[in-house]
Design a protein around this motif. Structure first.
Motif, PDB file in Angstrom:
ATOM      1  N   ASP A   1       0.838  -1.208   0.000  1.00 26.41           N
ATOM      2  CA  ASP A   1       0.000   0.000   0.000  1.00 26.41           C
ATOM      3  C   ASP A   1       0.870   1.254   0.000  1.00 26.41           C
ATOM      4  N   GLU A   2       1.864   1.281   0.891  1.00 27.44           N
ATOM      5  CA  GLU A   2       2.726   2.458   0.976  1.00 27.44           C
ATOM      6  C   GLU A   2       3.567   2.603  -0.294  1.00 27.44           C
ATOM      7  N   PHE A   3       4.017   1.485  -0.837  1.00 29.49           N
ATOM      8  CA  PHE A   3       4.802   1.537  -2.067  1.00 29.49           C
ATOM      9  C   PHE A   3       3.989   2.156  -3.198  1.00 29.49           C
ATOM     10  N   VAL A   4       2.744   1.734  -3.330  1.00 23.29           N
ATOM     11  CA  VAL A   4       1.900   2.276  -4.396  1.00 23.29           C
ATOM     12  C   VAL A   4       1.648   3.762  -4.166  1.00 23.29           C
ATOM     13  N   MET A   5       1.307   4.126  -2.928  1.00 24.44           N
ATOM     14  CA  MET A   5       1.007   5.525  -2.635  1.00 24.44           C
ATOM     15  C   MET A   5       2.179   6.443  -2.926  1.00 24.44           C
ATOM     16  N   VAL A   6       3.377   6.009  -2.539  1.00 19.73           N
ATOM     17  CA  VAL A   6       4.537   6.894  -2.594  1.00 19.73           C
ATOM     18  C   VAL A   6       5.375   6.658  -3.844  1.00 19.73           C
ATOM     19  N   ARG A   7       5.811   5.428  -4.051  1.00 20.44           N
ATOM     20  CA  ARG A   7       6.751   5.177  -5.146  1.00 20.44           C
ATOM     21  C   ARG A   7       6.052   5.180  -6.514  1.00 20.44           C
ATOM     22  N   ILE A   8       4.929   4.456  -6.639  1.00 23.84           N
ATOM     23  CA  ILE A   8       4.217   4.497  -7.918  1.00 23.84           C
ATOM     24  C   ILE A   8       3.604   5.876  -8.118  1.00 23.84           C
ATOM     25  N   GLY A   9       3.127   6.468  -7.022  1.00 24.97           N
ATOM     26  CA  GLY A   9       2.620   7.830  -7.130  1.00 24.97           C
ATOM     27  C   GLY A   9       3.670   8.779  -7.655  1.00 24.97           C
TER      28      GLY A   9
ATOM     29  N   GLN B   1     -12.571   7.648   0.631  1.00 23.43           N
ATOM     30  CA  GLN B   1     -11.327   7.590   1.398  1.00 23.43           C
ATOM     31  C   GLN B   1     -10.366   6.589   0.775  1.00 23.43           C
ATOM     32  N   GLY B   2      -9.113   7.011   0.621  1.00 30.53           N
ATOM     33  CA  GLY B   2      -8.111   6.094   0.110  1.00 30.53           C
ATOM     34  C   GLY B   2      -7.843   4.970   1.087  1.00 30.53           C
ATOM     35  N   LEU B   3      -7.635   3.753   0.545  1.00 36.74           N
ATOM     36  CA  LEU B   3      -7.340   2.533   1.306  1.00 36.74           C
ATOM     37  C   LEU B   3      -8.512   2.038   2.150  1.00 36.74           C
ATOM     38  N   GLY B   4      -9.662   2.671   2.023  1.00 40.21           N
ATOM     39  CA  GLY B   4     -10.851   2.165   2.702  1.00 40.21           C
ATOM     40  C   GLY B   4     -11.572   1.159   1.816  1.00 40.21           C
ATOM     41  N   VAL B   5     -12.295   0.231   2.419  1.00 45.56           N
ATOM     42  CA  VAL B   5     -13.070  -0.749   1.656  1.00 45.56           C
ATOM     43  C   VAL B   5     -14.460  -0.172   1.393  1.00 45.56           C
TER      44      VAL B   5
ATOM     45  N   ARG C   1      -5.172  12.314  -6.737  1.00 45.47           N
ATOM     46  CA  ARG C   1      -5.521  11.430  -7.844  1.00 45.47           C
ATOM     47  C   ARG C   1      -5.518   9.958  -7.424  1.00 45.47           C
ATOM     48  N   VAL C   2      -6.490   9.212  -7.902  1.00 45.14           N
ATOM     49  CA  VAL C   2      -6.535   7.761  -7.672  1.00 45.14           C
ATOM     50  C   VAL C   2      -5.538   7.099  -8.622  1.00 45.14           C
ATOM     51  N   ILE C   3      -4.686   6.241  -8.070  1.00 50.63           N
ATOM     52  CA  ILE C   3      -3.655   5.596  -8.897  1.00 50.63           C
ATOM     53  C   ILE C   3      -3.754   4.065  -8.868  1.00 50.63           C
ATOM     54  N   ARG C   4      -4.671   3.537  -8.060  1.00 54.19           N
ATOM     55  CA  ARG C   4      -4.870   2.074  -8.054  1.00 54.19           C
ATOM     56  C   ARG C   4      -6.311   1.777  -7.692  1.00 54.19           C
ATOM     57  N   LEU C   5      -6.903   0.843  -8.400  1.00 58.22           N
ATOM     58  CA  LEU C   5      -8.238   0.343  -8.085  1.00 58.22           C
ATOM     59  C   LEU C   5      -8.142  -1.161  -7.880  1.00 58.22           C
ATOM     60  N   GLU C   6      -8.464  -1.605  -6.680  1.00 56.45           N
ATOM     61  CA  GLU C   6      -8.567  -3.035  -6.378  1.00 56.45           C
ATOM     62  C   GLU C   6     -10.046  -3.387  -6.331  1.00 56.45           C
TER      63      GLU C   6
END
Length: 746
Positions: A64-72, A170-174, A297-302
């Protein structure tokens, strides 16, 4: 001048060889390789089940943190210039594609372990995730009561139409996406003009047209617990909140037909930095950053892998995502619920036997910390040894009338920090308390802002770091008036002032009252708080001023000694090795013949064992029960053994964009203990991964004459236990007499 030997000439020529262009490994792929090593712990059948579940949760949190920070960050770079290349020669576009593919492979492996291994084995151990489509009527009735009493009144669906935009989630919320059967609009009466204008069929369609789609979203929030317990004949049963709501979702839409209900989760870009040049007030600026992350911006959709194409297309369109951003999940969203399972009471057999932190035998609880430190420096190796002495030193300073001032850097703290509470009490008692609170500590900004405001109200002098830099050094200075004059007692560490993480992170603390270190520490601290150019430091090195230069000089000194025929050795334990200038210096040292052993927990951009480049370099990574976090650095230095601890990894951000410290270990007993700790890791053949020249890792195992496994963390803990045992044994064999009270003089 003496003539150089042929061997020396050969070595000299070897370090003049050009370094190959492919000598670096991509940082992002290196980090994902680290998360793969953590995931391997979840797949390790020798570990207890709930420990494996915990490691799986850690991989999810890490990703989660990798996607938020590094992919972001990569996406922001892509928008600016997709063709810029990194040190490994990859363009931003190539990195985005490679990282996306690697992340998706990692996710597939995560859920294969959960679905095919952990959940079935946990069910056999009576820890069972209940699915309402396949359970008893009794459980279903209990679930319905829970839904009606605790859930339906809290949650609210939000319908999405053309005139009602997609909600801010909310980001990372289900969340749940609900697809509803479209309702036709009311049919109005047709007149002759309508038929003449549209024709019979088109006129009817124009007035009875249905919306092309009708969807609703139900944010599950964080008010209702994710795990809903249900009664079982034996053991522990639970339903995930999203499964419960999905089963009873019709209750939210009376009179409507629910066609589909899909769990999904979004990740927003968190690689948002404060533009400090335009921030008049740092606190206000950081609060704006927190708000920006909420809206970014949304950068991942699960989404659940069984979702229809219609739902996936709808969500993708609403968030403007590409296929690279889509992650079908064959299992529950957000693996952090496994942390809750790990803490279940009554299942100790499914967890590791606790390793309780031990007392340092050199610290007598009956003696004040000041007198203990005055006898000699103390080295604490956490979490094998307690963090309590650090907290105790600060708390004793609060109550000591001879303490005049406390100066400290706080980067990350716990929710109910006893250290922060002690600092506020000290200020309220009239002591001079100065604290540097780093408001830019990523994901701890809100907590640090709250602490800073509370400390200011208590009378603490709070400094919000340095413009353009993060203050990451770990130092506390206590100024005390003693008969011989002012004495400074200090704590230097590799970890944060957080008594909670000190129980699970492997770190090092030094407690000292060395005069020279005290003068250096004061000069350093005052330079930070005064935003001035620091004076020359005698023993400490500080980033971004001198730390990089000191490290490079030490590496080059070992290189020269080796070329001169002396023994040369470098041993370093770090979290990351990314800096290309440092890596090239290590390559040149290896070409000269210096033996280099590196224990890099996470990202390592250096390639070890490459012929003609790094043949003498060994890189290992320890992934075990505790998170390896200490930075320890050793140079043979002609037999004088230079030994340091540091707050800094060998990364550009640490060496150039942060305020960090490199601290020499001076006391001989401390040096022996620290060097023994450092070398212990390289004997590990159980939880040690060896890096190959390709950048891949191979797990170590007993080989050759080794018959038994050697687990470095187990050995370090056993040493701490043995030290306490020996202390108790010596006390039992030593006679101590009771002394009479001193005469009162009357």
């Amino acid at each position: 001048m003496p003539k150089k030997s042929s061997a020396t000439k050969k070595k000299t020529r070897s370090i003049d060889l050009p370094l190959p262009e492919d000598r670096f490994i991509n940082r992002e792929l290196g980090w994902l390789a680290f998360n793969e090593r953590v995931l391997d712990q979840a797949a390790d059948a020798s570990l207890p089940l709930l420990e494996r579940a915990k490691f799986l949760a850690i991989t999810g949190s890490n990703l989660d943190e990798f996607v938020m920070v590094r992919i972001g960050g990569l996406k922001l770079q892509f928008d600016r210039n997709a063709m810029v290349r990194d040190a490994a020669g990859l363009t931003v576009s190539q990195q985005v594609n490679a990282v996306s593919s690697c992340c998706k492979d990692l996710v597939q492996r995560q859920y294969a372990i959960l679905r095919d291994v952990l959940e079935p084995q946990l069910a056999e151990a009576d820890v069972c995730r209940v699915k309402l489509d396949d359970c008893s009527d009794r459980i279903r009735e209990v679930a319905q009561r829970r839904f009606e009493s605790d859930v339906s009144a809290v949650l609210s669906p939000q319908t999405i139409t053309h005139d009602r935009p997609f909600p801010l989630l909310q980001g990372l919320g289900v969340h749940l996406c609900v697809r509803l059967r479209a309702e036709p609009k009311p049919v109005k009466r047709l007149n002759d003009q309508d038929f003449e204008r549209f024709g019979v069929e088109d006129a009817a369609a124009a007035v009875a047209e249905a919306d092309p789609w009708q969807y609703a979203v139900i944010p599950l929030g964080r008010t209702v617990p994710r795990l809903i317990p249900v009664p079982m004949d034996r053991g522990h049963g639970y339903i995930l909140l999203e499964d419960l709501v999905s089963y009873f979702v019709d209750d939210f839409f009376p009179g409507r037909e629910v066609m589909e209900c899909v769990a999904f989760r979004i990740t927003r870009n968190a690689d948002i930095e404060l533009q400090e040049d335009g921030a008049a007030d740092l606190v206000d600026g950081m609060e704006e950053i927190l708000e920006s992350r909420r809206l970014s911006r949304v950068i991942r959709l699960e989404y659940h892998a069984e979702a229809s194409d219609s739902v996936v297309a709808f969500l993708s369109e609403m968030m403007q995502l590409t296929n690279l951003d889509l992650y079908p999940i064959d299992g529950p969203m957000d693996l952090s619920y496994l942390f809750t399972l790990h803490g279940l009471e009554g299942y100790d057999s499914l967890r590791d036997q606790p390793w309780l932190p031990q007392a340092n035998p050199d610290i007598d609880p009956a003696d004040p910390m000041f007198s203990t430190i005055a006898k000699g420096d103390l080295l604490l190796v956490h979490p094998y040894e307690r963090f309590d002495p650090v907290v105790r030193l600060i708390e004793e300073a609060v109550a000591d009338p001879d303490v005049l001032a406390i100066k400290q850097v706080l980067y990350r703290t716990s929710k109910r920090s006893p250290i922060v509470a002690a600092l506020m009490r000290a200020a309220e008692r009239g002591k001079y308390v100065s604290v540097i609170v780093e408001l830019k500590a990523r994901f701890d900004e809100a907590r640090n802002i709250e602490w800073a405001r509370e400390m200011e109200q208590a009378g603490v002098q709070v400094i919000y770091g340095i413009r353009g830099l993060k203050t990451h050094a770990k130092v506390c200075i206590i100024v005390r008036r003693e008969p011989q004059g002012i004495v400074r007692y200090m704590h230097f560490g590799t970890g944060n002032y957080n008594e909670a993480t000190a129980k699970i992170y492997s770190d090092v603390s030094i407690l000292t009252c060395n005069d020279t270190l005290g003068a250096d520490a004061t000069t350093f601290f005052n330079a930070v708080t005064g935003a001035s150019q620091p004076q020359q430091l005698q023993l400490l090195a500080a980033a971004p001023m001198t730390l990089r230069k000191r490290i490079l000089n030490l590496i080059e000194a070992e290189t020269r000694r080796c070329l001169e025929g002396q023994k040369a050795e470098i041993v370093a334990k770090l979290n990351a090795l990314v800096d290309t200038q440092v890596i090239d210096a290590l390559y040149r040292a290896s070409q000269a013949g210096v033996r280099i052993r590196l224990n890099i927990r996470g990202v390592c951009c250096l390639r070890p064992g490459v012929k003609g480049l790094s043949e003498t370099i060994e890189v290992i990574s320890i992934v075990d029960r505790f998170l390896e976090h200490a930075r320890i650095i050793y140079f043979r230095h002609g037999g004088d053994d230079d030994l340091f601890i540091s707050s800094a990894d060998w990364m550009p951000r640490n060496l150039d964009r942060r305020v960090e410290l490199l601290v020499p270990v001076i006391d001989q007993r401390c040096r022996e203990k620290l060097l023994s700790t450092l070398r212990t890791y390289f004997r590990d053949n159980t939880n040690c991964w060896r890096m190959l020249p390709t950048g891949q890792y191979k797990r170590g195992k007993p080989e050759g004459k080794e018959k038994a496994s050697f687990q470095s963390q187990r050995v370090l803990y056993d040493r701490a236990v043995e030290a306490v045992r020996k202390l108790k044994q010596s006390r039992r064999t030593t006679f101590e007499t009771h002394q009479p009270k001193e005469a009162s003089g009357t």
